[in-house]
Motif scaffolding. Structure first.
Motif, PDB file in Angstrom:
ATOM      1  N   ALA A  93       0.820  -1.221   0.000  1.00 57.33           N
ATOM      2  CA  ALA A  93       0.000   0.000   0.000  1.00 57.33           C
ATOM      3  C   ALA A  93       0.851   1.267   0.000  1.00 57.33           C
ATOM      4  N   ALA A 121      -6.935  -1.663  -0.668  1.00 58.91           N
ATOM      5  CA  ALA A 121      -6.036  -2.552   0.075  1.00 58.91           C
ATOM      6  C   ALA A 121      -6.679  -3.920   0.304  1.00 58.91           C
ATOM      7  N   SER A 418      -1.778   0.015  -7.325  1.00 58.53           N
ATOM      8  CA  SER A 418      -1.831  -0.315  -5.891  1.00 58.53           C
ATOM      9  C   SER A 418      -2.325  -1.746  -5.684  1.00 58.53           C
TER      10      SER A 418
END
Length: 634
Positions: A93, A121, A418
């Motif tokens: 992250a 996440a 991400s």
């Protein structure tokens, strides 16, 4: 009979012992939050994270065996499985998501919501676990004799040593306590200097060191070799590049600076030159280092993926033994489909259908590559940053070709990057944990559940952690340089807008090329070029302490025990300082930090604070030696 069928784990398949219990889940959750938050803070400061598996395992043994007096190695294994997920998710992250905060600070978009960060996440972490489930039998079982999984095997050895009374959890807790106290004295009470610098009149360079226990611990854990490469990069930036820029550009205004270089240096010192010029050079070196590591690994990546797919097709799990039970494939496939749809359909995640397809394809590919590569070369040599850079470049180009532009395309690209980065980090961590479980005789399904719990808890915590740190100090500052996230931001801006100071970036690229040609590992050297030299020097001190212990004239077993005790103590120091760093950020947000600041109220001269910092740094080194070299061990 095949070799893997002859393998007998420590706990036989027919023996059932406690694994997922209230104790193991509660401890795992606590450690996932603790090591996740600590690693987020550490990674944003120094651009590196450290594995939490072994310290988590040692803490679990200390509580379960010593305090609760239970003999349950598989329970301890679930604790480290759950706890280490927090560290891996945080690593994925922080390498990407702070870019969204950086754009918000520039006024180009609203700050990302905590729900957005949590969902990105969470989806990345869960995909990393679920992609790994069908690979377990192929990579962990069928290739047991060919894929060593260094960290997973080491963690199993630590847990087995604990069964024989060899591990000492008090060392980890002592490290946490010492570093927490020292961090509070340095940055809370501000009684001593956290950084000591030396400047020579007439020379624009600067040298010095930070005195933080966690930073020094990074050097000890990484060892003298990596520490020296980072320090060399810092020396190049702060004692070569900055003096050259000041010497030749004293009266010039060079983009992206907005004032004459001489004036910038007079007002802000070497740090001002670092902020305006050096970090772009460092980013170029980092990008080149990531791509070089990816290119060098490309033959291995291709053969790895092909081998994994071949193994999967010929390694169907037909055993009903306890040690061969995975999560149901129906559940896994359904979960992957649902998570992919969420990437596309949830409004909080700025990803369109094309982006969702990129996530699934790149996610599964890099999860497979990551899982097998950590088995061959270990987690520290896994080119996650290179894979993230490749993903970002491809995703940004595709989004641009499909008509997206501006901040919408950039935020979408960072969300995709991400998720992929977190997928790769979690897949590698899950692989190491499953290898540990395979050696010990754990139930894979229960480990996979533990990994999922750790991912969920860490995902819930990471959004608040990033918000807190950004509110206290901001990303891209000297306190929190966030080198990888700054790099990802620059890459995306370069593709979408073409506004980067390309000359500075290419200087960094060719510095990395030179380093590669002369045989210097590019990534640690490039991180050193990017980060302040004081931070690199502190890491170097830790590396020198490790070097001194490595060179001792003692028998190998005793030397190994001494070095390992030092690693446990330093892991504790990283966790302790990270937690106090989060606490101080909380106090800063509420404006309470000024109440604790004694340096201004007491009027302590800067010279006295510097001397105090040196004394505290010496005590830190002494404590590392106390709990390693001079540790009383049976």
């Amino acid at each position: 009979m095949n070799e893997q069928k002859e393998f007998k784990p420590y706990v036989p398949a027919e023996k059932v012992t406690p694994e997922i219990t209230v104790t193991s889940i509660v401890m795992g959750i606590i450690l996932a939050v603790v090591f996740g938050a600590a690693n987020a803070y550490l990674g944003l400061r120094v651009g590196m994270t450290v594995s939490a598996s072994i310290p988590a395992a040692v803490i679990a043994m200390g509580v379960i065996r010593v305090i609760m007096r239970k003999n349950s190695i598989l329970e301890s294994n679930i604790v480290q499985t759950t706890g280490s997920a927090g560290e891996s998710l945080a690593a994925g992250a922080i390498f990407t998501l702070p870019a969204l905060f950086l754009w918000a600070a520039e006024g180009r978009m609203e700050k990302p919501g905590i729900i957005e960060i949590t969902l990105i996440a969470l989806i990345g972490g869960l995909l990393g676990v679920f992609f790994m489930v069908p690979l377990r039998n192929a990579l962990i079982v069928k290739e047991h004799s060919t894929l060593p999984y260094p960290e997973g095997t080491a963690c199993a050895e630590v847990l087995l040593a604990g069964e024989k009374g060899g591990a000492n959890a008090s060392t980890v807790f002592a490290g946490m306590g010492f570093a927490a106290l020292f961090k509070f004295i340095i940055d809370g009470l501000k009684l001593v200097s956290g950084e000591i610098s030396l400047r020579v009149k007439g020379f624009a360079g600067e040298i010095g060191t930070q005195i933080y226990p966690a930073v020094m611990s990074v050097g000890y854990i990484c060892g003298p070799r990596i520490s020296s490469y980072m320090f060399a990069g810092g020396v190049l930036s702060w004692l070569v590049l900055i003096p050259i820029i000041v010497l030749f550009g004293e009266n010039l205004v060079l983009y992206p600076g907005t004032a004459p270089i001489g004036q910038m240096f007079a007002e802000g010192g070497a740090s001002a030159i670092w902020g305006s010029y050096i970090r772009y050079i460092g980013a170029g070196a980092l990008a080149a280092g990531g791509i070089i590591s990816l290119i060098k690994s490309l033959p291995l990546i291709v053969s790895t993926f092909a081998g994994a797919m071949k193994s999967v097709s010929g390694a169907k799990n037909t055993s009903n033994e306890r040690t061969a039970r995975d999560l149901s494939m129906k559940v896994v496939i359904a979960a992957i489909v649902v998570l992919t749809l969420l990437v596309w359909l949830v409004p909080a995640i700025p990803v369109n259908p094309i982006g969702a397809v990129i996530v699934v394809i790149f996610g599964f590919f890099f999860a497979t590559v990551s899982s097998r590569m950590v088995g061959l070369v270990g987690s520290s040599n896994n080119p996650v940053s290179g894979m993230a850079i490749a993903t970002l470049l491809v995703a940004t180009l595709i989004l641009k070709l499909t008509g997206m532009s501006g901040i919408a395309a950039m935020s979408s690209a960072i969300a995709i990057g991400s998720i992929i980065c977190i997928v790769s980090a979690i897949a590698g961590d899950t692989s190491q944990d499953l290898k540990t479980g395979y050696l010990l005789g754990a139930t894979p399904k229960k480990q996979q559940i533990g990994e999922i719990i750790g991912v969920v808890v860490a995902a819930l915590a990471i959004g608040g952690t990033l918000y807190l740190l950004d509110s206290a100090w901001g990303f891209g500052t000297e306190e929190l340089a966030a080198p990888q996230a700054t790099l990802m931001k620059m890459i995306i801006e370069g593709v979408i807008e073409g506004t980067l100071p390309w000359t500075l970036v290419f200087i960094g690229v060719f510095i990395a090329v030179v380093a590669e040609v002369v045989g210097i590992p590019v990534l640690p050297f490039a991180i050193g070029v990017y980060l302040p030299v004081q931070l690199n020097a502190c890491i170097m001190v830790g590396g020198l302490v490790r070097l001194a212990l490595d060179k001792m004239k003692k028998d190998e077993e005793k030397k190994k025990a001494i070095v390992n005790d030092g690693i446990l103590f330093c892991s504790g120091m990283i966790a302790g300082e990270g937690l106090v760093g989060i606490l101080l950020a909380l106090l800063a947000v509420f404006g309470i930090d000024s109440v604790l600041d004694l340096s201004g109220r007491l009027g302590i001269p800067s010279v006295v604070m510097d001397i105090g910092g040196i004394v505290l740094f010496a005590i830190t080194i002494f404590t590392v030696l106390k709990f390693s070299l001079w540790n009383k061990r049976k």
